[in-house]
Scaffold this motif. Structure first.
Motif, mmCIF file in Angstrom:
data_model
loop_
_atom_site.group_PDB
_atom_site.id
_atom_site.type_symbol
_atom_site.label_atom_id
_atom_site.label_comp_id
_atom_site.label_asym_id
_atom_site.label_seq_id
_atom_site.Cartn_x
_atom_site.Cartn_y
_atom_site.Cartn_z
ATOM 1 N N ARG A 15 0.882 -1.171 0.000
ATOM 2 C CA ARG A 15 0.000 0.000 0.000
ATOM 3 C C ARG A 15 0.912 1.211 0.000
ATOM 4 O O ARG A 15 1.701 1.410 0.921
ATOM 5 N N LEU A 16 0.857 1.991 -1.044
ATOM 6 C CA LEU A 16 1.705 3.165 -1.189
ATOM 7 C C LEU A 16 1.139 4.294 -0.334
ATOM 8 O O LEU A 16 -0.010 4.702 -0.510
ATOM 9 N N LEU A 17 1.938 4.791 0.604
ATOM 10 C CA LEU A 17 1.475 5.798 1.549
ATOM 11 C C LEU A 17 1.871 7.213 1.146
ATOM 12 O O LEU A 17 1.176 8.169 1.494
ATOM 13 N N TRP A 18 2.980 7.361 0.406
ATOM 14 C CA TRP A 18 3.469 8.698 0.068
ATOM 15 C C TRP A 18 4.499 8.572 -1.033
ATOM 16 O O TRP A 18 5.312 7.652 -1.030
ATOM 17 N N LEU A 19 4.482 9.494 -2.000
ATOM 18 C CA LEU A 19 5.512 9.500 -3.033
ATOM 19 C C LEU A 19 5.767 10.938 -3.466
ATOM 20 O O LEU A 19 4.852 11.624 -3.929
ATOM 21 N N VAL A 20 6.998 11.388 -3.266
ATOM 22 C CA VAL A 20 7.438 12.724 -3.665
ATOM 23 C C VAL A 20 8.640 12.549 -4.581
ATOM 24 O O VAL A 20 9.505 11.719 -4.316
ATOM 25 N N TYR A 21 8.693 13.320 -5.652
ATOM 26 C CA TYR A 21 9.806 13.226 -6.600
ATOM 27 C C TYR A 21 10.307 14.634 -6.936
ATOM 28 O O TYR A 21 9.714 15.635 -6.515
ATOM 29 N N ASP A 22 11.366 14.730 -7.693
ATOM 30 C CA ASP A 22 11.984 16.010 -8.058
ATOM 31 C C ASP A 22 12.236 16.882 -6.824
ATOM 32 O O ASP A 22 11.902 18.061 -6.794
ATOM 33 N N ILE A 23 12.845 16.290 -5.807
ATOM 34 C CA ILE A 23 13.143 17.011 -4.568
ATOM 35 C C ILE A 23 14.457 17.773 -4.762
ATOM 36 O O ILE A 23 15.496 17.161 -4.999
ATOM 37 N N PRO A 24 14.416 19.104 -4.666
ATOM 38 C CA PRO A 24 15.661 19.864 -4.823
ATOM 39 C C PRO A 24 16.492 19.816 -3.535
ATOM 40 O O PRO A 24 16.046 20.277 -2.486
ATOM 41 N N GLY A 25 17.671 19.216 -3.614
ATOM 42 C CA GLY A 25 18.540 19.113 -2.435
ATOM 43 C C GLY A 25 17.863 18.334 -1.325
ATOM 44 O O GLY A 25 17.396 17.219 -1.531
ATOM 45 N N ASN A 26 17.784 18.947 -0.148
ATOM 46 C CA ASN A 26 17.140 18.316 1.011
ATOM 47 C C ASN A 26 15.767 18.892 1.299
ATOM 48 O O ASN A 26 15.203 18.650 2.362
ATOM 49 N N ALA A 27 15.217 19.667 0.396
ATOM 50 C CA ALA A 27 13.955 20.375 0.630
ATOM 51 C C ALA A 27 12.764 19.529 0.178
ATOM 52 O O ALA A 27 12.160 19.789 -0.866
ATOM 53 N N THR A 28 12.419 18.536 0.976
ATOM 54 C CA THR A 28 11.311 17.637 0.642
ATOM 55 C C THR A 28 10.022 18.407 0.356
ATOM 56 O O THR A 28 9.272 18.064 -0.557
ATOM 57 N N ALA A 29 9.774 19.469 1.114
ATOM 58 C CA ALA A 29 8.547 20.255 0.948
ATOM 59 C C ALA A 29 8.469 20.917 -0.427
ATOM 60 O O ALA A 29 7.377 21.265 -0.888
ATOM 61 N N GLY A 31 9.524 19.399 -3.212
ATOM 62 C CA GLY A 31 9.387 18.354 -4.222
ATOM 63 C C GLY A 31 7.970 18.306 -4.763
ATOM 64 O O GLY A 31 7.053 18.952 -4.250
ATOM 65 N N LYS A 32 7.773 17.533 -5.809
ATOM 66 C CA LYS A 32 6.451 17.366 -6.418
ATOM 67 C C LYS A 32 5.821 16.112 -5.830
ATOM 68 O O LYS A 32 6.421 15.041 -5.851
ATOM 69 N N THR A 33 4.605 16.255 -5.345
ATOM 70 C CA THR A 33 3.911 15.139 -4.700
ATOM 71 C C THR A 33 3.039 14.415 -5.715
ATOM 72 O O THR A 33 2.140 15.006 -6.298
ATOM 73 N N LEU A 34 3.313 13.146 -5.900
ATOM 74 C CA LEU A 34 2.477 12.317 -6.764
ATOM 75 C C LEU A 34 1.410 11.611 -5.939
ATOM 76 O O LEU A 34 0.260 11.520 -6.327
ATOM 77 N N VAL A 35 1.804 11.103 -4.772
ATOM 78 C CA VAL A 35 0.868 10.433 -3.870
ATOM 79 C C VAL A 35 0.925 11.170 -2.531
ATOM 80 O O VAL A 35 1.956 11.167 -1.867
ATOM 81 N N GLU A 36 -0.170 11.826 -2.162
ATOM 82 C CA GLU A 36 -0.211 12.546 -0.894
ATOM 83 C C GLU A 36 -0.153 11.562 0.263
ATOM 84 O O GLU A 36 -0.708 10.464 0.188
ATOM 85 N N ASP A 76 1.494 6.767 -13.747
ATOM 86 C CA ASP A 76 1.908 7.591 -12.609
ATOM 87 C C ASP A 76 0.832 8.620 -12.280
ATOM 88 O O ASP A 76 1.053 9.821 -12.353
ATOM 89 N N ALA A 77 -0.341 8.144 -11.920
ATOM 90 C CA ALA A 77 -1.470 9.041 -11.636
ATOM 91 C C ALA A 77 -1.363 9.616 -10.227
ATOM 92 O O ALA A 77 -0.938 8.940 -9.292
ATOM 93 N N ARG A 78 -1.770 10.867 -10.093
ATOM 94 C CA ARG A 78 -1.777 11.538 -8.793
ATOM 95 C C ARG A 78 -2.850 10.893 -7.909
ATOM 96 O O ARG A 78 -3.941 10.600 -8.356
ATOM 97 N N ILE A 79 -2.496 10.700 -6.622
ATOM 98 C CA ILE A 79 -3.428 10.109 -5.661
ATOM 99 C C ILE A 79 -3.526 11.059 -4.479
ATOM 100 O O ILE A 79 -2.520 11.403 -3.862
ATOM 101 N N SER A 80 -4.736 11.480 -4.160
ATOM 102 C CA SER A 80 -4.938 12.425 -3.062
ATOM 103 C C SER A 80 -4.960 11.708 -1.714
ATOM 104 O O SER A 80 -5.137 10.495 -1.646
ATOM 105 N N ALA A 81 -4.805 12.480 -0.648
ATOM 106 C CA ALA A 81 -4.795 11.912 0.698
ATOM 107 C C ALA A 81 -6.129 11.251 1.034
ATOM 108 O O ALA A 81 -6.183 10.320 1.826
ATOM 109 N N GLY A 82 -7.221 11.696 0.430
ATOM 110 C CA GLY A 82 -8.532 11.144 0.711
ATOM 111 C C GLY A 82 -8.775 9.770 0.114
ATOM 112 O O GLY A 82 -9.701 9.068 0.514
ATOM 113 N N GLU A 83 -7.950 9.363 -0.848
ATOM 114 C CA GLU A 83 -8.099 8.038 -1.455
ATOM 115 C C GLU A 83 -7.348 7.033 -0.598
ATOM 116 O O GLU A 83 -6.143 6.887 -0.703
ATOM 117 N N LEU A 84 -8.063 6.351 0.271
ATOM 118 C CA LEU A 84 -7.416 5.485 1.243
ATOM 119 C C LEU A 84 -6.997 4.145 0.665
ATOM 120 O O LEU A 84 -6.026 3.562 1.089
#
Length: 136
Positions: A15-29, A31-36, A76-84
């Protein structure tokens, strides 16, 4: 990723809980969020199943992104936090890393969690818990 769906001893996928990509350096916030992010939701073991392993491992992995910004694919579809569930189930972070030719895993962390028991004993230490002073 929660790899122990529905139970650790009877895994049917991840179960994929979170996926962020294109993170510049150490700045996770930044990055681009694919799966919230959504919290893990382990289910209690079925009543009477004394061999059920209720602990779920939750794994966070960080891959090198060697080839610049990612071009997402149709799967690689975006998944919102509400999609459990639904599209979160049976998704594989490793497949994503392979599809986008990500480099080596450069960071990894995990924790275990489980569903609170329905017998009022939530907060009791599990059988394998050892206090620091007991291990000295």
């Amino acid at each position: 990723v929660d790899p122990d769906v529905p139970f650790r001893d009877r895994r049917e996928g991840e179960r994929l809980l979170w996926l962020v990509y294109d993170i510049p350096g150490n700045a996770t916030a930044l990055g681009k969020t694919l799966v919230e992010y959504t919290a893990p939701t382990p289910q209690p073991c079925p009543t009477g199943d004394k061999y059920c392993l209720q602990e779920h491992r939750v794994t966070f992995a960080l891959w090198e992104q060697l080839h610049g910004p990612l071009d997402l694919h149709a799967e690689d579809a975006r998944i919102s936090a509400g999609e459990l569930d639904g599209r979160r189930l049976h998704r594989s972070a490793r497949d994503f890393a392979t599809r986008h030719q990500l480099g080596m895993q450069i960071g990894l962390n995990f924790f275990e969690t489980w569903a609170p028991p329905r017998d009022g004993s939530f907060g009791a230490q599990p059988w394998w818990h050892v206090r620091d002073e007991a291990s000295l």
